[in-house]
Design a protein around this motif. Structure first.
Motif, short mmCIF file in Angstrom:
data_model
loop_
_atom_site.label_atom_id
_atom_site.label_comp_id
_atom_site.label_asym_id
_atom_site.label_seq_id
_atom_site.Cartn_x
_atom_site.Cartn_y
_atom_site.Cartn_z
N THR B 100 0.80 -1.23 0.00
CA THR B 100 0.00 0.00 0.00
C THR B 100 0.83 1.28 0.00
N ILE B 101 2.09 1.20 0.41
CA ILE B 101 2.86 2.46 0.43
C ILE B 101 3.81 2.55 -0.77
N ALA B 104 1.96 0.90 -4.20
CA ALA B 104 0.85 1.73 -4.66
C ALA B 104 1.34 3.12 -5.05
N GLY B 105 2.49 3.53 -4.52
CA GLY B 105 3.07 4.82 -4.85
C GLY B 105 3.96 4.76 -6.08
N GLY B 106 3.95 3.64 -6.80
CA GLY B 106 4.67 3.55 -8.05
C GLY B 106 6.15 3.24 -7.90
N HIS B 313 -10.34 -0.67 1.34
CA HIS B 313 -10.13 0.48 2.22
C HIS B 313 -9.45 1.63 1.51
N GLY B 314 -9.40 1.56 0.19
CA GLY B 314 -8.88 2.69 -0.58
C GLY B 314 -7.39 2.91 -0.46
N LEU B 315 -6.65 1.84 -0.15
CA LEU B 315 -5.22 2.01 0.10
C LEU B 315 -4.36 1.85 -1.15
N GLU B 318 -5.30 6.67 -5.60
CA GLU B 318 -6.37 7.35 -6.32
C GLU B 318 -6.66 6.67 -7.66
N ASN B 341 1.63 -3.73 -14.74
CA ASN B 341 1.95 -2.74 -13.71
C ASN B 341 2.41 -3.44 -12.43
#
Lengths: 274, 359
Positions: B100-101, B104-106, B313-315, B318, B341
């Motif tokens: 998630t960090i 998800a932050g690429g 939970h939207g983690l 966006e 991806n």
């Protein structure tokens, strides 16, 4: 004389010079952001300015998928309520205690040292105690704000009451005023605007305590949201929230200043002499 | 006037350097010789601190002609954020936070070492209640969106409840213990060492723990994939140092006790306390165990549960429209989610090298 200290910007110039640092900060941010995003399009540290708009739209204009609430308004309302209650209680305490300590020698002898010592306790250090005594709910958050702000307000007001010219009090007494009349007619009108000025100065600490309390245990609030999304580094939410908090604080400061100017015009008139 | 001008110039220069370094740091990843790895205090990560202090890390770094700095960070989430922002080449974190960090932050990240999984280190504790079902309708204090939150979701699942049946109150991990002392807090989810403190409270009962979801809360050493690809020696040095340290921990002689005592002291407990924490941590002491775990279908199943929770939970960020938005790759070529991806890769190659003695 053409010296730099005598050169003044005109009316438009003031706006321009005032806007310049904001513009510079914005441009610096946009440059750094686009550089980072060029390296990693999903970068979370410095998101594009557009993603701020998207995040604000999501939080303020669309109901949350899980709870159906408009998160930003729920957060704002919760935080402003806590802040309002905390500052309100602190102000009331300051008014009563500050006036009494400043005006009545026996109260001063009894309370002044105690308030002085209490004001030195760092509120964050006793936070675990506050939790156990007041629980984790709203009460402990409000108490933290009161605990953090009230001692400063009390001491400040007591000092200002002490600074009142003795002649005023003596004159009122020779005119036959009772203690209560002196408080209501001589001291209060001079102290209220100063108290409001002190509250203005304590807005910053009050926000600090609010956000700290919300960071530790909460289910909603501006500080809660920031510390929640910090867990997955959602700067697109954090930075707009910071801007929103700044705006709210700025507006409340401006509001209090307006109250002072509107209801206590004599303060400004007296500024020249005192 | 001149000094004013000078300081303005200095400020401008500073701002420019800030902007340009922020822009360039990812591009400098290649041809690196020195690396920075972040870690934080947790039972399963104490070996990193010991490897740094005892010189084991330096020994392995020297062997591959690089230098590796192991930096202890007190704030766990902050260490992951720093890694994600590019300040570190690697960092310890759980599988859920890795997804998630950074992922998800690429930031393409590789789980270089699967160190252990929580086997009772995370738990749900109720006051005045003997069974999990009694959690219904209560406020539950926990670190929201952390593995505690995930464990709560799994616990509720197991008794047919959902998150709507409780009210989650976000509470900082450092304050969980004092919060539990307050009478209005009756349910918490937390991890060790706080968990053991909370369990000691009067009338407290642990009604669910991570040993009931084995292999789902995993502690990893995560490194930047690009950095690892450009500098394979980094992976080899880290894995080599890790298994040498773990071998020391299993040593029954004085050397093992010395290492364990040092780790216990660094973790703020004593030898007994640390051994108790290790008992609820399923450490993969040998590379063979870790390789088997990283290549197992159970890992894929566990990650599927974790990514579903994270998406709900939207983690996942966006841009995530589906649970498949961020791809997760496993040894052997299995991919969960978007294969185009892939941002989180479980790696077994380096650990296999250690298993085969090729480091």
């Amino acid at each position: 004389m053409r010296r730099i200290i005598n050169l003044r910007p005109g009316r438009g110039g003031i706006v321009l010079w005032g806007a310049l640092p904001f513009l510079a900060a914005g441009v610096a941010y946009a440059l750094a952001s686009s550089a980072r995003l060029a390296a990693n399009p999903n970068d979370k540290l410095l998101p594009q300015l557009e993603s701020f708009a998207a995040a604000i739209g999501r939080l303020a204009l669309n109901p949350d998928a899980r709870t159906g609430d408009y998160l930003m308004w729920v957060d704002t309302l919760a935080s402003l309520q806590r802040l309002g209650m905390g500052l309100g209680v602190a102000t009331a305490l300051a008014l009563v205690l500050g006036l009494a300590i400043g005006l009545i020698p026996y109260v001063r002898a009894g309370l002044s040292p105690f308030v002085g010592v209490v004001s030195m306790i760092p509120p964050m250090a006793v936070l675990p105690v506050l939790f156990i005594v007041f629980g984790l709910d709203e009460l402990s958050k409000v108490v933290l704000i009161v605990f953090g702000v009230a001692p400063f307000l009390v001491r400040d007001l007591a000092l200002k009451v002490g600074d009142l010219p003795r002649e005023q009090l003596i004159k009122a007494q020779t005119l036959g005023a009772s203690t209560w009349q002196i408080v209501v007619r001589v001291v209060l009108p001079q102290m209220l605007p100063r108290l409001i000025d002190a509250v203005r100065l304590s807005l910053g600490p009050a926000w600090l305590f609010l956000i700290s309390a919300e960071a530790i245990a909460a289910t909603e609030g501006l500080g809660y949201r920031i510390f929640l999304v910090r867990r997955y580094m959602a700067m697109d939410v954090i930075l707009p929230y910071v801007a929103w908090i700044t705006l709210l604080a700025f507006l409340s400061d401006a509001g209090l200043r307006w109250v002072n100017a509107r209801f206590f015009p004599w303060l400004k008139a007296g500024k020249g002499q005192s | 006037m001149r000094t004013l001008f000078k300081s303005a110039l200095v400020a401008l220069g500073l701002a420019l350097t800030l902007v340009t370094t922020a822009a360039q740091s990812p591009a400098l990843a290649a041809e690196k010789q020195s690396f920075r790895i972040a870690w934080s205090i947790y039972a399963g990560w104490m070996p990193w601190g010991y490897a740094a202090d005892s010189g084991i890390m330096k020994k392995w770094a020297d062997k591959y002609g690089i230098s590796v700095e192991i930096v202890q960070i007190n704030d766990y989430v902050e260490s992951i954020n720093q890694y994600t922002a590019g300040a570190f080449d690697g960092c310890v974190m759980t599988n859920m936070d890795a997804l998630t960090i950074p992922a998800a932050g690429g930031v393409d990240s590789t789980a270089l070492i699967s160190g252990d999984y929580s086997d009772g280190n995370d738990g749900v504790v109720l006051k005045g209640g003997g069974s999990l079902a009694e959690i219904k309708g209560r406020d539950v204090n926990l670190v929201e969106l952390s593995v505690s939150h995930y464990l709560l979701a799994r616990a509720l699942d197991s008794v047919g409840l959902s998150e709507r049946d409780v009210r989650v109150v976000n509470t900082a991990d450092a304050d969980i213990v004092s919060a539990f002392a307050s009478p209005d807090v009756t349910a918490v989810v937390t991890w060790n060492p706080q968990l053991s403190e909370v369990r000691k409270a009067e009338g407290a009962a642990m009604v669910f723990d991570s040993s009931k979801v084995p292999g789902e809360i995993i502690d990893l050493m995560v490194v930047n994939t690009e950095t690892l690809k450009d500098n394979p020696s980094l992976g080899k040095a880290l894995v080599g140092a890790w298994y040498e340290t773990l071998a020391l921990m299993r040593d029954a002689g004085p050397k093992g006790t010395e290492a364990l005592t040092a780790m216990a002291t660094a973790a703020g407990t004593d030898l007994e306390g640390y051994k108790a924490q290790l008992a609820t941590t399923k450490m993969f002491y040998t590379p063979a165990e870790a390789v088997a775990f990283a290549s197992s279908p159970e890992l894929v199943k566990g990650m599927d549960l974790v990514r579903t929770f994270s998406f709900d939970h939207g983690l996942l960020g966006e841009g995530a429209r589906t649970v498949d938005a961020v791809g997760i790759a496993f040894p052997g070529g299995t991919v969960l989610g978007d294969a185009g991806n892939v941002k989180l890769r479980f790696d077994a190659d380096h650990m296999r090298m250690a298993q085969e003695g090729k480091l």
